[in-house]
Design an enzyme around this catalytic site. Structure first.
Site, PDB file in Angstrom:
ATOM      1  N   GLU A  16      -3.526  -9.429   2.638  1.00  0.00           N
ATOM      2  CA  GLU A  16      -4.388  -9.597   3.743  1.00  0.00           C
ATOM      3  C   GLU A  16      -5.338 -10.587   3.894  1.00  0.00           C
ATOM      4  OE1 GLU A  16      -2.760  -5.276   2.954  1.00  0.00           O
ATOM      5  OE2 GLU A  16      -3.625  -6.829   1.981  1.00  0.00           O
ATOM      6  N   GLU A  45       0.610  -1.326  -0.015  1.00  0.00           N
ATOM      7  CA  GLU A  45       0.205   0.060   0.081  1.00  0.00           C
ATOM      8  C   GLU A  45       0.916   1.281   0.008  1.00  0.00           C
ATOM      9  OE1 GLU A  45      -4.216  -0.944   2.226  1.00  0.00           O
ATOM     10  OE2 GLU A  45      -2.693  -1.592   3.318  1.00  0.00           O
TER      11      GLU A  45
END
Length: 774
Positions: free
Chosen positions: A592, A572
């Site tokens: 994730e 990210e």
């Protein structure tokens, strides 16, 4: 000045030759791969088969399947004339002098004087290879010794002769460095050059001493591994990786070439049990096993790791050997310990360090070259002379003298000093002339370690730091364990945005570590969840979103320069940068879902924005949503920066740097190129697929579950991700703002973190390092 290298020919399609050809192709350069002609319809079947095997090999020699398309196959009988089209020819045939010299005679007739020719030999001296060669051939010939596997091993040993055309090979070296990503170490024309000369001595001595001192395979590897800054494979695990059958050939070649007084000869002892292992097919990982093997047990499903008894020759379950903490952390404490582990460490590593010291300047001009070769060729954390400094050169010399053993001249000369020192911010090395010299800086290389020696950090804490890297550019460095992100790092990111906005022109995010960032710190997340501190978790998620968006919309360019892992939150960070300059070996992905969560720091929206802007993507929300859903739900990770580009993590305008040493320099250059006329990006708006799209994604997940691909909690996580990506309550015709997307991420993240199966996944990953499929 030699002509730029636009095409390369590699002769020999074995493991090494094919791997070298693949790395040339990874550099985006066409390569001709030749081997002997085979009878039958496909006379180039050997080279063609090598390419086909590499496309199935793990770890993959090719960085992308597109790279394989740059390999042209052929055979020596029909296609050798094509070598004349190439600016560089690499010979990687069998280690037989007669075969190599016969090939050189043919190449001398085929290739013009502008074609550089080199051998990938690991054992044969340059003088022997050139015996009987023409003057023209001598001028354009050198040894370029790659290490296996060529894609992943960064070392290249270069041996030139008195007649070698320096200008021609300057061009070859530049290509190997910048385009193939290798660190070139110049070695002398001696048997085994640097890394194999010292490394083979170390390996053989390690086996002999383990047998003599009665250590098990596991004990020997526990000593000769991480405590000394060596990979956990140690001695025996590394031999399994190399192949037990290869070592006798290397030892034989070295024995024949080295003078009788060389200490190498004392390590060459035939171990009967190893001879039997090779004869029975236990040659290491490529065979039925080696010093270690996996036994599937009577059921065929149970996997039991076994190691061979060095005395009995019988396999038994491998026992994990643990050193006392004091010995496991300090190489000096280990090597001077009276314990059996200390005695083994001293006899093996002490002798190896002394041997290395005795070889300078025979094998290389300086200790810097030797250390670089062992770090890059054998993945030692420190080279022999760096390790001597950590232990104490005078202490090693004194013990050698006490034992009545010769002390190498270089070790005597350094005396109470060290082989490296810092003087006026510059790192210096101890030379064979008895004086210290600055380690030369390479053009196009910038190191954070060098910067830290010369400057004070601008801001930071134990987890992250901000540094001035020159020319008005600052560098944000993560330095937590595995560079995992937490609230302390977020605080430094926030402060860095303020400082750079006030005092600098641009920001680079990078570090000198093996991995850019393994993602968010799951330990802190699990701790907070176990005490039901849901508000604190949500606060951290929201703060991460604010900090990353502040970075994205800052009034200056931000360039992320990853290498190694860039997972989860680390990925990210990349997605919020204006540009990415990635090392070729970057393994990036939003992973994730593997721990039962979804990206929470803006990764979902950033991926959708990236993919929506790619050329060739079908119009409408569903194709983009489906692609992002597939990438995130399957926790896909790129196997290279080239694959990260195919996944959409890297944009077409982002860059890939092949040489790790050049990454920070290239990132700073990219940041400076963005400064003039820079304006922050505009905020995106999303048209998502709505309830209809959510139904379509749900059907796909249901099918996966029905086929046994998706576990029950996979279905829950995927359903939550589908709701997020399709807009939650929003309709397909609604415009969803970036703020709304962030709210959807927070809500999805908090819903999943409260579930028991997600907490089980996090705990299992922290304990085992592996995902839990529940």
């Amino acid at each position: 000045m030699s002509a730029p290298i636009q095409k390369v020919c590699v002769i020999g399609a074995g493991v090494m030759g094919a791997g070298i050809a693949a790395q040339v192709a990874n550099a985006g350069v066409p390569v001709l791969l030749l081997d002997i002609a085979k009878e039958g319809e496909d006379r180039s079947a050997i080279a063609r088969g090598a390419v086909a095997r590499m496309l199935k090999t793990e770890p993959a020699p090719f960085m992308s399947r597109d790279a394989a398309k740059l390999v042209e196959v052929g055979n020596l009988d029909d296609d050798l004339e094509k070598a004349a089209e190439c600016q560089w020819v690499v010979e990687a045939v069998i280690e037989r002098l007669d075969i190599k010299q016969a090939l050189y005679a043919r190449l001398d007739k085929v290739c013009g004087p502008a074609t550089a020719i080199s051998s990938n030999t690991s054992t044969i001296r340059l003088a022997s290879l050139l015996d009987g060669a023409s003057e023209q051939f001598r001028r354009r010939f050198a040894i370029t010794h790659f290490f296996n596997p060529p894609r992943y091993m960064r070392l290249l040993e270069l041996v030139t002769g008195p007649n070698t055309d320096t200008a021609m090979f300057d061009g070859v070296v530049d290509f190997i460095d910048r385009r193939m990503g290798k660190t070139v170490v110049v070695t002398h024309d001696t048997p085994g050059f640097i890394a194999n000369r010292i490394g083979t001595y170390w390996l053989q001595h390690g086996v002999n001493q383990a047998v003599e001192q009665g250590l098990t395979v596991s004990e020997a590897d526990a000593v000769m591994g991480r405590p000394l800054g060596i990979p956990k494979t140690g001695i025996f695990g590394l031999l399994d990786l190399i192949g037990l059958d290869l070592m006798p050939h290397i030892a034989r070649s070295m024995t024949e070439a080295l003078p009788r007084e060389d200490a190498f000869h004392a390590t060459v002892r035939e171990q009967a049990f190893i001879r039997k292992m090779i004869a029975d097919g236990y040659t290491g990982r490529k065979g039925k096993g080696g010093f270690y093997r996996i036994n599937k047990g009577e059921s065929g499903r149970e996997k039991i790791r076994e190691s061979i008894g060095l005395v009995t020759g019988v396999y038994e379950p491998a026992q994990t050997a643990r050193l006392p903490d004091a010995l496991g952390r300090d190489p000096a404490a280990l090597m001077f310990s009276d314990s059996r582990y200390g005695q083994y460490a001293w006899r093996v590593m002490g002798d190896t360090l002394a041997y290395a010291a005795s070889l300078v300047p025979e094998i290389a001009d300086d200790v810097v070259s030797v250390d670089a070769a062992m770090r890059l060729g054998f993945n030692w954390k420190q080279g022999p002379f760096e390790l001597l400094d950590a232990i104490g050169p005078a202490r090693v010399a004194a013990r050698l003298q006490e034992e009545g053993r010769p002390v190498p001249a270089l070790l005597r000369a350094v005396g109470d000093g060290t082989f490296y020192r810092i003087e006026n911010g510059a790192r210096q090395f101890f030379g064979t002339d008895g004086a210290y010299h600055d380690i030369p800086e390479r053009d196009g290389v910038l190191s954070l370690d060098d910067i830290k020696r010369r400057t004070k950090r601008l801001a930071g804490n134990k987890q992250a730091s901000l540094w001035d890297i020159g020319e008005g550019v600052a560098c944000l460095e993560f330095h937590s364990k595995m560079n995992a992100l937490d609230d302390k790092i977020l605080a430094v990111v926030k402060e860095s945005v303020e400082i750079v906005g006030r005092d600098f022109r641009a920001l680079v995010i990078s570090n000198d570590a093996t991995n850019f960032s393994a993602g968010a710190n799951l330990g802190t997340v699990l701790f907070a969840a176990n005490i039901a501190a849901w508000g604190e978790i949500e606060k951290t998620v929201a703060e991460g979103q604010r900090v990353f968006k502040a970075m994205k919309y800052a009034p200056f360019p931000v360039v992320a320069a990853p290498a190694g892992l860039a997972l989860g939150g680390g990925c990210e960070v990349l997605l919020h940068a204006d540009s990415i300059v990635a090392h070729a070996e970057t393994y990036a992905g939003l992973v994730e879902t593997g721990v039962g969560l979804v990206p929470g720091w803006g990764g979902c929206g950033e991926m959708m924005e990236r993919l929506s802007r790619l050329p060739g993507v079908p119009k409408g929300p569903m194709p983009v949503v489906a692609s992002v859903f597939e990438t995130i739900s399957q926790a896909k990770v790129s196997k290279s920066a080239a694959e990260a580009r195919q996944m959409g993590i890297l944009r077409p305008t982002d860059s890939i740097t092949m040489n790790r040493d050049r990454l920070l320099f290239d990132a700073r250059a990219k940041a400076l190129a963005l400064v003039d006329g820079y304006a922050p990006p505009t905020k995106p708006e999303f048209r998502l697929a709505g309830a209809g799209g959510r139904t379509g994604l749900g059907l796909a997940v249901h099918d996966f579950a029905k086929r046994g691909i998706a576990t029950p909690h996979d279905v829950v996580v995927a359903g939550t991700l589908a709701e997020l990506l399709t807009g939650g309550e929003a309709d397909a015709i609604d415009v969803v703002s970036e703020e709304d997307m962030l709210a959807l991420e927070r809500r999805a993240f908090m819903r999943l973190i409260r579930t028991g199966p997600t907490l089980q996944r996090i705990e299992h990953t922290l304990v085992t390092g592996k995902p839990l499929r529940n």
